[in-house]
Scaffold this motif. Structure first.
Motif, PDB file in Angstrom:
ATOM      1  N   ARG A  45     -75.613  18.233  81.193  1.00  0.00           N
ATOM      2  CA  ARG A  45     -75.770  17.163  80.227  1.00  0.00           C
ATOM      3  C   ARG A  45     -74.551  17.133  79.320  1.00  0.00           C
ATOM      4  O   ARG A  45     -74.116  18.158  78.814  1.00  0.00           O
ATOM      5  CB  ARG A  45     -77.056  17.433  79.446  1.00  0.00           C
ATOM      6  N   GLY A  46     -74.013  15.979  79.075  1.00  0.00           N
ATOM      7  CA  GLY A  46     -72.825  15.821  78.253  1.00  0.00           C
ATOM      8  C   GLY A  46     -73.124  15.892  76.768  1.00  0.00           C
ATOM      9  O   GLY A  46     -74.270  15.922  76.350  1.00  0.00           O
ATOM     10  N   SER A  47     -72.090  15.905  75.991  1.00  0.00           N
ATOM     11  CA  SER A  47     -72.208  15.976  74.549  1.00  0.00           C
ATOM     12  C   SER A  47     -71.699  14.676  73.938  1.00  0.00           C
ATOM     13  O   SER A  47     -70.746  14.078  74.428  1.00  0.00           O
ATOM     14  CB  SER A  47     -71.380  17.146  74.032  1.00  0.00           C
ATOM     15  N   ALA A  48     -72.317  14.263  72.851  1.00  0.00           N
ATOM     16  CA  ALA A  48     -71.864  13.063  72.158  1.00  0.00           C
ATOM     17  C   ALA A  48     -70.593  13.327  71.352  1.00  0.00           C
ATOM     18  O   ALA A  48     -69.866  12.398  71.032  1.00  0.00           O
ATOM     19  CB  ALA A  48     -72.969  12.561  71.238  1.00  0.00           C
ATOM     20  N   ILE A  49     -70.340  14.587  71.019  1.00  0.00           N
ATOM     21  CA  ILE A  49     -69.203  14.937  70.168  1.00  0.00           C
ATOM     22  C   ILE A  49     -68.005  15.446  70.968  1.00  0.00           C
ATOM     23  O   ILE A  49     -66.876  15.062  70.722  1.00  0.00           O
ATOM     24  CB  ILE A  49     -69.619  15.992  69.126  1.00  0.00           C
ATOM     25  N   PHE A  50     -68.268  16.318  71.943  1.00  0.00           N
ATOM     26  CA  PHE A  50     -67.180  16.982  72.660  1.00  0.00           C
ATOM     27  C   PHE A  50     -66.906  16.352  74.017  1.00  0.00           C
ATOM     28  O   PHE A  50     -67.826  16.029  74.755  1.00  0.00           O
ATOM     29  CB  PHE A  50     -67.507  18.464  72.898  1.00  0.00           C
ATOM     30  N   HIS A  51     -65.632  16.242  74.312  1.00  0.00           N
ATOM     31  CA  HIS A  51     -65.244  15.909  75.684  1.00  0.00           C
ATOM     32  C   HIS A  51     -65.505  17.126  76.553  1.00  0.00           C
ATOM     33  O   HIS A  51     -66.025  17.031  77.645  1.00  0.00           O
ATOM     34  CB  HIS A  51     -63.764  15.511  75.724  1.00  0.00           C
ATOM     35  N   HIS A  52     -65.106  18.303  76.038  1.00  0.00           N
ATOM     36  CA  HIS A  52     -65.459  19.577  76.672  1.00  0.00           C
ATOM     37  C   HIS A  52     -65.486  20.677  75.616  1.00  0.00           C
ATOM     38  O   HIS A  52     -64.855  20.556  74.574  1.00  0.00           O
ATOM     39  CB  HIS A  52     -64.502  19.937  77.825  1.00  0.00           C
ATOM     40  N   LEU A  53     -66.248  21.724  75.894  1.00  0.00           N
ATOM     41  CA  LEU A  53     -66.361  22.888  75.018  1.00  0.00           C
ATOM     42  C   LEU A  53     -66.629  24.099  75.899  1.00  0.00           C
ATOM     43  O   LEU A  53     -67.668  24.192  76.540  1.00  0.00           O
ATOM     44  CB  LEU A  53     -67.504  22.713  74.013  1.00  0.00           C
ATOM     45  N   ASP A  54     -65.653  24.994  75.965  1.00  0.00           N
ATOM     46  CA  ASP A  54     -65.770  26.209  76.772  1.00  0.00           C
ATOM     47  C   ASP A  54     -65.524  27.427  75.891  1.00  0.00           C
ATOM     48  O   ASP A  54     -64.518  27.486  75.179  1.00  0.00           O
ATOM     49  CB  ASP A  54     -64.737  26.210  77.913  1.00  0.00           C
ATOM     50  N   CYS A  55     -66.450  28.367  75.925  1.00  0.00           N
ATOM     51  CA  CYS A  55     -66.324  29.613  75.164  1.00  0.00           C
ATOM     52  C   CYS A  55     -66.385  30.792  76.131  1.00  0.00           C
ATOM     53  O   CYS A  55     -67.116  30.740  77.116  1.00  0.00           O
ATOM     54  CB  CYS A  55     -67.465  29.763  74.161  1.00  0.00           C
ATOM     55  N   ALA A  56     -65.621  31.822  75.830  1.00  0.00           N
ATOM     56  CA  ALA A  56     -65.644  33.027  76.663  1.00  0.00           C
ATOM     57  C   ALA A  56     -65.620  34.251  75.759  1.00  0.00           C
ATOM     58  O   ALA A  56     -64.769  34.370  74.875  1.00  0.00           O
ATOM     59  CB  ALA A  56     -64.445  33.045  77.600  1.00  0.00           C
ATOM     60  N   TRP A  57     -66.594  35.133  75.969  1.00  0.00           N
ATOM     61  CA  TRP A  57     -66.642  36.434  75.296  1.00  0.00           C
ATOM     62  C   TRP A  57     -66.344  37.472  76.370  1.00  0.00           C
ATOM     63  O   TRP A  57     -67.046  37.549  77.365  1.00  0.00           O
ATOM     64  CB  TRP A  57     -68.027  36.691  74.713  1.00  0.00           C
ATOM     65  N   ARG A  58     -65.294  38.260  76.175  1.00  0.00           N
ATOM     66  CA  ARG A  58     -64.948  39.290  77.149  1.00  0.00           C
ATOM     67  C   ARG A  58     -64.968  40.651  76.459  1.00  0.00           C
ATOM     68  O   ARG A  58     -64.322  40.851  75.436  1.00  0.00           O
ATOM     69  CB  ARG A  58     -63.568  39.021  77.730  1.00  0.00           C
TER      70      ARG A  58
END
Length: 80
Positions: free
Chosen positions: A1-14
């Protein structure tokens, strides 16, 4: 499902073994783009403050649960 605010949002915890026994290196990365120029402008004004508070809250909670850091924190790296 897409977001109304973000074109994309990717987070990574390593998480990786730290340099000393019972230590951990944590690397957090985030990549995002807003759909709206208005959101981009607002984020530019407050991004550093929000990021600093988020990291500070994470570090404070880790301190409450596990004690103070045993290795000095490295500075934030931002791509050019």
């Amino acid at each position: 499902r897409g977001s109304a605010i973000f074109h994309h949002l990717d987070c990574a915890w390593r998480f990786a073994p730290g340099p000393l026994p019972a230590t951990v290196w944590l690397n957090f990365g985030i990549d995002f783009a807003f759909k709206s120029a208005v959101y981009r402008h607002a984020a530019a004004l407050f991004f550093d403050q929000v990021a600093s508070r988020t990291v500070g809250a994470f570090e404070a909670r880790c301190g409450e649960l596990y004690g103070p850091p045993s290795v000095a924190r490295r500075g934030r790296r931002v791509p050019a």
